[in-house]
Design an enzyme around this catalytic site. Structure first.
Site, PDB file in Angstrom:
ATOM      1  N   PHE A  58      -6.767   1.955   6.079  1.00 50.63           N
ATOM      2  CA  PHE A  58      -6.016   0.762   5.693  1.00 50.63           C
ATOM      3  C   PHE A  58      -6.287  -0.449   6.577  1.00 50.63           C
ATOM      4  O   PHE A  58      -5.708  -1.512   6.363  1.00 50.63           O
ATOM      5  CB  PHE A  58      -4.511   1.038   5.645  1.00 50.63           C
ATOM      6  CG  PHE A  58      -3.935   1.698   6.871  1.00 50.63           C
ATOM      7  CD1 PHE A  58      -3.811   1.018   8.071  1.00 50.63           C
ATOM      8  CD2 PHE A  58      -3.487   3.000   6.801  1.00 50.63           C
ATOM      9  CE1 PHE A  58      -3.275   1.621   9.181  1.00 50.63           C
ATOM     10  CE2 PHE A  58      -2.947   3.617   7.911  1.00 50.63           C
ATOM     11  CZ  PHE A  58      -2.836   2.919   9.113  1.00 50.63           C
ATOM     12  N   LYS A 112       2.506   4.536   1.344  1.00 54.65           N
ATOM     13  CA  LYS A 112       2.922   5.076   2.656  1.00 54.65           C
ATOM     14  C   LYS A 112       2.738   6.584   2.575  1.00 54.65           C
ATOM     15  O   LYS A 112       3.438   7.272   1.832  1.00 54.65           O
ATOM     16  CB  LYS A 112       4.380   4.727   2.936  1.00 54.65           C
ATOM     17  CG  LYS A 112       4.973   5.440   4.150  1.00 54.65           C
ATOM     18  CD  LYS A 112       4.487   4.814   5.437  1.00 54.65           C
ATOM     19  CE  LYS A 112       5.186   5.457   6.650  1.00 54.65           C
ATOM     20  NZ  LYS A 112       4.728   6.838   6.923  1.00 54.65           N
ATOM     21  N   ARG A 139       5.705  -5.026  15.453  1.00 55.55           N
ATOM     22  CA  ARG A 139       5.664  -6.470  15.639  1.00 55.55           C
ATOM     23  C   ARG A 139       6.465  -7.187  14.561  1.00 55.55           C
ATOM     24  O   ARG A 139       5.932  -7.810  13.650  1.00 55.55           O
ATOM     25  CB  ARG A 139       4.222  -6.984  15.652  1.00 55.55           C
ATOM     26  CG  ARG A 139       3.245  -6.223  16.535  1.00 55.55           C
ATOM     27  CD  ARG A 139       3.708  -6.015  17.943  1.00 55.55           C
ATOM     28  NE  ARG A 139       4.072  -7.246  18.606  1.00 55.55           N
ATOM     29  CZ  ARG A 139       4.797  -7.282  19.712  1.00 55.55           C
ATOM     30  NH1 ARG A 139       5.300  -6.191  20.208  1.00 55.55           N
ATOM     31  NH2 ARG A 139       5.051  -8.427  20.279  1.00 55.55           N
ATOM     32  N   GLU A 159       0.840  -1.205   0.000  1.00 52.15           N
ATOM     33  CA  GLU A 159       0.000   0.000   0.000  1.00 52.15           C
ATOM     34  C   GLU A 159       0.871   1.248   0.000  1.00 52.15           C
ATOM     35  O   GLU A 159       2.045   1.198   0.358  1.00 52.15           O
ATOM     36  CB  GLU A 159      -0.893   0.028   1.250  1.00 52.15           C
ATOM     37  CG  GLU A 159      -1.799  -1.176   1.413  1.00 52.15           C
ATOM     38  CD  GLU A 159      -2.403  -1.257   2.804  1.00 52.15           C
ATOM     39  OE1 GLU A 159      -3.386  -2.001   2.955  1.00 52.15           O
ATOM     40  OE2 GLU A 159      -1.882  -0.596   3.728  1.00 52.15           O
ATOM     41  N   GLU A 208      -5.019   6.988   7.818  1.00 49.31           N
ATOM     42  CA  GLU A 208      -4.320   8.268   7.795  1.00 49.31           C
ATOM     43  C   GLU A 208      -5.289   9.322   7.280  1.00 49.31           C
ATOM     44  O   GLU A 208      -6.230   9.013   6.536  1.00 49.31           O
ATOM     45  CB  GLU A 208      -3.114   8.214   6.850  1.00 49.31           C
ATOM     46  CG  GLU A 208      -2.037   7.239   7.242  1.00 49.31           C
ATOM     47  CD  GLU A 208      -0.965   7.871   8.101  1.00 49.31           C
ATOM     48  OE1 GLU A 208      -0.830   9.108   8.109  1.00 49.31           O
ATOM     49  OE2 GLU A 208      -0.241   7.109   8.786  1.00 49.31           O
ATOM     50  N   ARG A 216      -3.014   9.195  16.813  1.00 49.02           N
ATOM     51  CA  ARG A 216      -2.056   8.127  17.105  1.00 49.02           C
ATOM     52  C   ARG A 216      -1.851   7.962  18.604  1.00 49.02           C
ATOM     53  O   ARG A 216      -1.658   6.860  19.108  1.00 49.02           O
ATOM     54  CB  ARG A 216      -0.730   8.486  16.424  1.00 49.02           C
ATOM     55  CG  ARG A 216       0.462   7.628  16.800  1.00 49.02           C
ATOM     56  CD  ARG A 216       1.726   8.345  16.359  1.00 49.02           C
ATOM     57  NE  ARG A 216       2.907   7.576  16.700  1.00 49.02           N
ATOM     58  CZ  ARG A 216       3.570   6.820  15.841  1.00 49.02           C
ATOM     59  NH1 ARG A 216       3.169   6.735  14.592  1.00 49.02           N
ATOM     60  NH2 ARG A 216       4.649   6.171  16.212  1.00 49.02           N
ATOM     61  N   LYS A 218       7.846  -0.547   6.398  1.00 54.14           N
ATOM     62  CA  LYS A 218       7.720   0.674   5.599  1.00 54.14           C
ATOM     63  C   LYS A 218       8.964   0.846   4.742  1.00 54.14           C
ATOM     64  O   LYS A 218      10.092   0.607   5.178  1.00 54.14           O
ATOM     65  CB  LYS A 218       7.511   1.896   6.501  1.00 54.14           C
ATOM     66  CG  LYS A 218       8.528   2.084   7.603  1.00 54.14           C
ATOM     67  CD  LYS A 218       8.120   3.233   8.514  1.00 54.14           C
ATOM     68  CE  LYS A 218       9.072   3.367   9.698  1.00 54.14           C
ATOM     69  NZ  LYS A 218       8.656   4.433  10.637  1.00 54.14           N
ATOM     70  N   ARG A 249      -2.041   9.929  11.670  1.00 52.15           N
ATOM     71  CA  ARG A 249      -2.691   8.651  11.957  1.00 52.15           C
ATOM     72  C   ARG A 249      -4.015   8.908  12.665  1.00 52.15           C
ATOM     73  O   ARG A 249      -4.096   9.711  13.613  1.00 52.15           O
ATOM     74  CB  ARG A 249      -1.766   7.817  12.857  1.00 52.15           C
ATOM     75  CG  ARG A 249      -2.252   6.397  13.144  1.00 52.15           C
ATOM     76  CD  ARG A 249      -2.014   5.482  11.973  1.00 52.15           C
ATOM     77  NE  ARG A 249      -2.359   4.093  12.306  1.00 52.15           N
ATOM     78  CZ  ARG A 249      -1.464   3.184  12.686  1.00 52.15           C
ATOM     79  NH1 ARG A 249      -0.177   3.500  12.807  1.00 52.15           N
ATOM     80  NH2 ARG A 249      -1.860   1.950  12.938  1.00 52.15           N
TER      81      ARG A 249
END
Length: 448
Positions: A243, A156, A312, A154, A205, A176, A318, A161
């Protein structure tokens, strides 16, 4: 109670320790509950009395505790592992409960009282934001897609956020950091209120766009969240790009694999889904498309992974054409020549993953505009710890995004590395020092 106010309350210290934990807790509770006319004076009186009964070591401890600078190593990640160890439950289960509840103490009490069963009972609640899943940096697009059979790729985007919760007509928009900004983003709330569902939680976003559809500078998007001026609200309309879908019409999807969450996302968000493809034939072409549209790069995601707060591993990666790091400003030096009278050269630190003070990894004055120099000179003294004729040393609170060409081994700085051709991109007002990149992240970019 600001840092300077607390420092001014310091006076003579007690020769011997007499304070108890219970006394300090009760007094700080009274300080927190004090409000109304004369409350500032009453808080100062209470804290002055407390500090006068403290030894020098206790005064130092209390001052750092109250200003958020205790830094004794008990970071959230460490505490999560401690809860897991103390209650004999899996660490992933504790992390999930903290992600959903947003509170370590609540999670610890549940683990101690009910073990795994109590932790599994934690579930997403509409109107209570979930801590966001984050992406780790990848060295290259090839490295990001390697090992993932059918990656989701996807755009960036360089936006803010957001997490949006809808329960019927009740909609809330969170940042965020889980701050509720619904009143500053009415068009986003209205848009989600019109989606074909009864309840939903979306992750994404938001950007302010120019007339030709290109993203405005990040600072302009962030300005919306603090603006109450109607003309600015109208001039900078926000466009959402979702997303992920964490809940849809009564069904929680946190533990579902990304490909299932993505199916729900496309059903409910339609044209507002972020541009991207599942298992693209040519990810490099998609990267070029993202950059041509004015965005940062690509996100590469493993479709079989659940939603998990924080970074994670390789679940989300990214990819940017140049390296960027979020670092902490430790100090600034007074400038020379045309920068005389301005705080200029920045001392940059990376977060210590063990909870200590940020670790210095370099300096830079490149990329600082006249506007940023003036802002630094006004603002940095407010964060001053100490200063000399050349340098203002600051409390490690400000996060700055740094673009760099790479990292090399160096004995010049405590981190053992130095940044190559580092330059300032922007200050990250949406992040605090706990969100900065670690010294391990910096060292991972080393190529020598």
């Amino acid at each position: 109670m600001g840092w300077r106010t607390l420092r001014d309350l310091l006076g003579r210290c007690a020769p011997e320790p007499t304070l108890t934990v219970a006394e300090v807790d009760a007094l700080l509770g009274e300080v927190a509950a004090t409000s109304g006319s004369g409350s500032a004076s009453r808080r100062s009186e209470l804290l002055s009395g407390l500090l006068s009964r403290a030894t020098q070591g206790e005064q130092d401890f209390l001052l750092r505790l109250l200003t958020g600078e205790l830094r004794q190593g008990a970071l959230e990640g460490v505490m999560i592992e401690a809860i897991a160890s103390a209650t004999d439950v899996p660490g992933d289960l504790v992390r999930r409960a903290v992600m959903i509840s947003g509170d370590l103490a609540t999670t610890a009490a549940a683990a101690a009282g009910g073990g795994q069963g109590a932790l599994r009972a934690f579930h997403l609640e509409l109107g209570r934001p979930v801590r966001p899943m984050l992406a780790s940096p990848a060295d290259s697009l090839d490295q990001a897609v390697d090992g993932i059979a059918h990656p989701i790729v996807e755009y960036k985007m360089d936006g803010a956020r957001i997490q949006v919760h809808r329960d019927g007509d009740d909609v809330h928009v969170y940042t965020r950091t889980l701050r509720d900004i619904t009143r500053h983003a009415a068009e986003l709330a209205d848009l989600v209120r019109g989606l074909p569902c009864t309840s939903v939680v979306l992750d994404g976003e938001t950007l302010a766009l120019t007339d030709d559809g290109r993203p405005r500078p990040f600072q302009e998007t962030m300005a919306r969240f603090g603006s109450t001026r109607q003309e600015q609200v109208e001039a900078l309309l926000l466009r959402p790009y979702f997303f992920d879908c964490l809940h849809l019409d009564g069904v929680d999807l946190l533990d579902a694999p990304l490909h299932r969450r993505r199916e729900a996302l496309h059903r409910v968000a339609g044209e507002h889904v972020i541009p991207g493809e599942a298992a693209p034939a040519d990810a490099a072409t998609l990267l070029e498309s993202s950059l041509d549209a004015g965005h940062e790069g690509l996100m590469v995601k493993d479709p079989d992974t659940p939603y998990a707060a924080g970074r994670r591993g390789r679940a989300w990666l990214k990819v940017k054409p140049s390296h960027t790091l979020d670092l902490v400003v430790l100090a600034a030096e007074w400038g020379h020549g045309r920068r005389t009278g301005y705080l200029s050269n920045l001392h940059l630190g990376a977060r210590d993953p063990d909870g200590g003070e940020p670790i210095m990894v370099g300096k830079t004055f490149k990329g600082l505009t006249d506007e940023l120099l003036a802002w630094q000179t006004r603002h940095f003294p407010e964060l001053e710890r100490r200063s000399d004729d050349w340098t203002v040393h600051m409390r490690p609170e400000l996060v700055v995004e740094i673009e760099l060409d790479g990292v090399q081994t160096s004995t010049r700085y405590p981190g053992g590395v130095a940044l190559r051709f580092a330059r300032v991109l922007r200050y990250r007002e949406d992040k605090d020092a706990a969100d900065a990149d670690t010294v391990d992240d910096v060292r991972a970019l080393r190529r020598d």
